[in-house]
Design an enzyme around this catalytic site. Structure first.
Site, PDB file in Angstrom:
ATOM      1  N   ASN A 152       0.304  -0.895   0.184  1.00 32.58           N
ATOM      2  CA  ASN A 152      -0.043  -0.327   0.024  1.00 32.58           C
ATOM      3  C   ASN A 152       1.283   1.194  -0.174  1.00 32.58           C
ATOM      4  O   ASN A 152       1.548   1.028   0.918  1.00 32.58           O
ATOM      5  CB  ASN A 152      -0.767   0.101   1.628  1.00 32.58           C
ATOM      6  N   ARG A 165       4.532  18.161   1.267  1.00 33.94           N
ATOM      7  CA  ARG A 165       5.756  19.413   0.583  1.00 33.94           C
ATOM      8  C   ARG A 165       4.737  19.596   0.079  1.00 33.94           C
ATOM      9  O   ARG A 165       5.094  20.923  -0.084  1.00 33.94           O
ATOM     10  CB  ARG A 165       7.423  18.768   1.057  1.00 33.94           C
ATOM     11  N   HIS A 179      -5.959   3.626  -1.444  1.00 33.56           N
ATOM     12  CA  HIS A 179      -7.040   3.704  -1.126  1.00 33.56           C
ATOM     13  C   HIS A 179      -6.841   5.618  -1.365  1.00 33.56           C
ATOM     14  O   HIS A 179      -6.883   5.719  -0.019  1.00 33.56           O
ATOM     15  CB  HIS A 179      -6.974   3.561   0.261  1.00 33.56           C
ATOM     16  N   ARG A 207      -9.120   8.987  -1.050  1.00 38.33           N
ATOM     17  CA  ARG A 207      -9.939   9.523  -0.414  1.00 38.33           C
ATOM     18  C   ARG A 207     -10.614  10.444  -0.552  1.00 38.33           C
ATOM     19  O   ARG A 207      -9.536  11.373  -1.459  1.00 38.33           O
ATOM     20  CB  ARG A 207     -10.107   9.446   1.497  1.00 38.33           C
ATOM     21  N   GLU A 242      -9.207   0.097  -3.086  1.00 41.70           N
ATOM     22  CA  GLU A 242      -9.176   1.133  -1.526  1.00 41.70           C
ATOM     23  C   GLU A 242     -10.181   2.186  -1.839  1.00 41.70           C
ATOM     24  O   GLU A 242     -10.234   2.720  -1.905  1.00 41.70           O
ATOM     25  CB  GLU A 242      -8.363   0.229  -0.453  1.00 41.70           C
ATOM     26  N   HIS A 272      -3.844  -4.996   7.467  1.00 38.08           N
ATOM     27  CA  HIS A 272      -4.243  -3.382   8.476  1.00 38.08           C
ATOM     28  C   HIS A 272      -3.205  -3.724   9.873  1.00 38.08           C
ATOM     29  O   HIS A 272      -3.364  -4.694  10.388  1.00 38.08           O
ATOM     30  CB  HIS A 272      -6.008  -3.020   8.643  1.00 38.08           C
ATOM     31  N   GLY A 308       0.688  -1.381   4.267  1.00 36.87           N
ATOM     32  CA  GLY A 308       1.229  -0.203   4.257  1.00 36.87           C
ATOM     33  C   GLY A 308       2.375   0.649   5.271  1.00 36.87           C
ATOM     34  O   GLY A 308       3.419   0.685   5.343  1.00 36.87           O
ATOM     35  N   HIS A 309       1.527   0.796   6.278  1.00 39.31           N
ATOM     36  CA  HIS A 309       1.862   1.800   7.306  1.00 39.31           C
ATOM     37  C   HIS A 309       3.341   1.282   7.891  1.00 39.31           C
ATOM     38  O   HIS A 309       4.245   1.887   7.984  1.00 39.31           O
ATOM     39  CB  HIS A 309       0.689   1.844   8.274  1.00 39.31           C
TER      40      HIS A 309
END
Length: 248
Positions: A7, A18, A43, A45, A72, A200, A223-224
């Site tokens: 992700n 930035r 994802h 949004r 997503e 997640h 991802g994170h």
């Protein structure tokens, strides 16, 4: 082997903080692919906080044919400004997979799955629309969800188990109950003929236990944690570390 989909949202968060184009989402995607990942997840949004529609279009044009593109999003979120809505994005990008998630602007990140007993009838026409585009449809569900027949009935092909509570429990040293909930939902999904994805807060520390417990996982979307780990280890080595875990 379970497919690793990286992700790229956090790459876009850093870029957007930035302005300009650094770090470059496309370059990050190429680096992950060259390191061996099998998919790229985004994802977008409506508030454009990270991945933007122009990123989606650019990735759709440039990803190799053998790399799965997974988009997503909340299928109920209406168009807003440059965000055309999830269905319109997928109509333009034609991803291999679309993962439907019940999130909104108030959430820092996705934090719960669909209530399929309540949401199935509302989801059905949208699932059919995505399927007509050639997208595999996956529904985001909570670990512990028992009633998965509605997902199969409306035409979804996979579920994605929300693994945030499992990751939290693992970090606290008490993962057993949360892991059991993931396994139970995965078993019930398989009994309905549904493929099982997970995602997640998965990380190098907690992924192995989940994968051993659910060896038939089709895909993990990470991802994170992966991007955080890559700050110390480098992006390509981090991707390769995840692939080693999934091949063990």
């Amino acid at each position: 082997m379970t497919l690793l989909s990286v992700n790229l949202n956090k790459i876009a968060v850093l870029r957007n903080s930035r302005g300009g184009n650094e770090p470059d989402v496309l370059r990050a995607a190429r680096t992950c692919i060259e390191a061996g990942c099998g998919g790229i997840t985004v994802h977008p949004r409506p508030d454009l906080r990270h991945i933007r529609p122009d990123d989606v279009y650019a990735l759709a044009e440039r990803l190799p044919a053998d790399i799965e593109f997974n988009i997503e999003g909340n299928p109920f979120a209406p168009p807003r400004g440059p965000y055309p809505g999830l269905l319109a994005l997928c109509r333009a990008a034609r991803p291999a997979q679309v993962t439907l998630v019940p999130d909104n602007d108030d959430q820092l990140t996705s934090d719960h799955g669909f209530d399929l007993q309540r949401d199935a009838n509302r989801l059905r026409p949208l699932v059919e629309e995505f399927a007509r585009l050639g997208c595999r449809v996956s529904l985001f569900v909570d670990a512990g969800t028992r009633e998965l027949e509605p997902a199969a009935r409306i035409g979804a092909q996979r579920i994605e188990i929300y693994t945030g509570p499992y990751a939290h429990a693992y970090a606290q040293g008490q993962p057993d109950a949360a892991l059991a909930a993931c396994v139970e939902t995965a078993r019930r999904a398989r009994a309905q003929g549904l493929g099982v994805n997970a995602g997640h807060d998965l990380s190098q520390s907690n992924l192995g236990a989940l994968h051993r417990a659910i060896p038939w996982l089709a895909e993990v979307s990470i991802g994170h944690a992966l991007i955080c780990e890559a700050l110390y280890e480098g992006l390509a080595p981090t991707v390769r570390n995840y692939l080693k875990i999934l091949s063990a």
